[in-house]
Enzyme design. Structure first.
Site, short mmCIF file in Angstrom:
data_model
loop_
_atom_site.label_atom_id
_atom_site.label_comp_id
_atom_site.label_asym_id
_atom_site.label_seq_id
_atom_site.Cartn_x
_atom_site.Cartn_y
_atom_site.Cartn_z
CG ASP A 1 15.92 15.91 -42.83
OD1 ASP A 1 16.44 16.74 -42.09
OD2 ASP A 1 16.56 15.13 -43.55
CE1 TYR B 1 6.66 13.18 -43.95
CE2 TYR B 1 5.40 15.12 -44.59
CZ TYR B 1 5.61 14.04 -43.74
OH TYR B 1 4.75 13.84 -42.68
CG PHE C 1 5.04 15.98 -38.49
CD1 PHE C 1 5.49 14.67 -38.51
CD2 PHE C 1 5.53 16.84 -37.51
CE1 PHE C 1 6.41 14.23 -37.56
CE2 PHE C 1 6.44 16.39 -36.56
CZ PHE C 1 6.88 15.07 -36.59
CG HIS D 1 9.10 10.66 -34.45
ND1 HIS D 1 8.44 10.19 -35.58
CD2 HIS D 1 9.59 11.88 -34.79
CE1 HIS D 1 8.56 11.08 -36.54
NE2 HIS D 1 9.25 12.12 -36.08
#
Length: 220
Positions: free
Chosen positions: A65, A67, A78, A187
């Site tokens: 998704d 932020y 990211f 992750h």
């Protein structure tokens, strides 16, 4: 329908624009922007594509998704806007680059510098409601981004796909490992980074592969 996206991607994805799922997705997204606070800003929904044309893609990093806090999302997975404090996952990415390549942690979390070198920073879902993670999942974005990955995997050779975490690994499961380099690990989230993200050496491994196949390595 007329989608405002970089020309090469507009051509590559031409079959998607008038499919039922994409038309429904478009209606949903327009209504959301009209009635709620949505990230990223509308003009940046396709920022990853605008920054990295199809023919220039060398590396694909798959996120989930955008932020969902104010002023963070800029359309690249990211990545955050210049001057915004680093979210924990991004800080861990920079720590691994420091560990892997000896590069100092940068001042800016804006990863457009990677995108301009051929790193497609692709979120699976391209929009989200403010302060509501996952709020735009299962509305059609995943089908769209699956098609993006499929076109890259089928039409290009010797790409590096970087898949962090179970979600990204599952999304890239169909990629031909004989044709492309697929790097997987936990992750970079603080919840999982110490279980194998740190020390994965994905950044040096990606650059070695690119150089081996006659492509300019990324200045991470």
């Amino acid at each position: 329908m007329n989608v405002k996206i970089e020309d090469s991607w507009k051509r590559i994805l031409a079959n998607e624009w008038n499919k039922d799922y994409f038309l429904k997705l478009t209606d949903f997204v327009r209504n959301e922007y009209a009635t709620a606070q949505i990230f990223p800003p509308g003009r940046e929904i396709f920022a990853a594509f605008d920054a990295t044309p199809f023919d220039e893609v060398k590396v694909v990093i798959i996120g989930q998704d955008p932020y969902h806090d104010v002023n963070q999302a800029n359309g690249l997975c990211f990545s955050v806007r210049d001057g915004v404090p680093f979210p924990p996952s991004l800080l861990n990415i920079f720590k691994e680059i420091q560990n892997d390549l000896g590069k100092p942690i940068p001042q800016s979390g804006d990863l457009s510098r990677w995108a301009k070198q051929g790193v497609l920073l692709l979120n699976s879902t391209l929009t989200v409601r403010a302060h509501n993670a996952g709020s735009h999942q299962n509305k059609g974005w995943e089908q769209f981004t699956d098609e993006v990955i499929l076109q890259l995997a089928q039409q290009k050779e010797h790409l590096v796909f970087i898949l962090w975490g179970a979600y990204a690994i599952k999304k890239g499961a169909f990629i031909n490992r004989m044709k492309h380099l697929v790097l997987t690990s936990p992750h970079p989230s603080p919840l999982s980074a110490h279980r194998g993200f740190f020390g994965n050496m994905h950044f040096s491994t990606a650059n070695e592969y690119l150089a081996k196949h006659g492509k300019t390595p990324i200045e991470w």
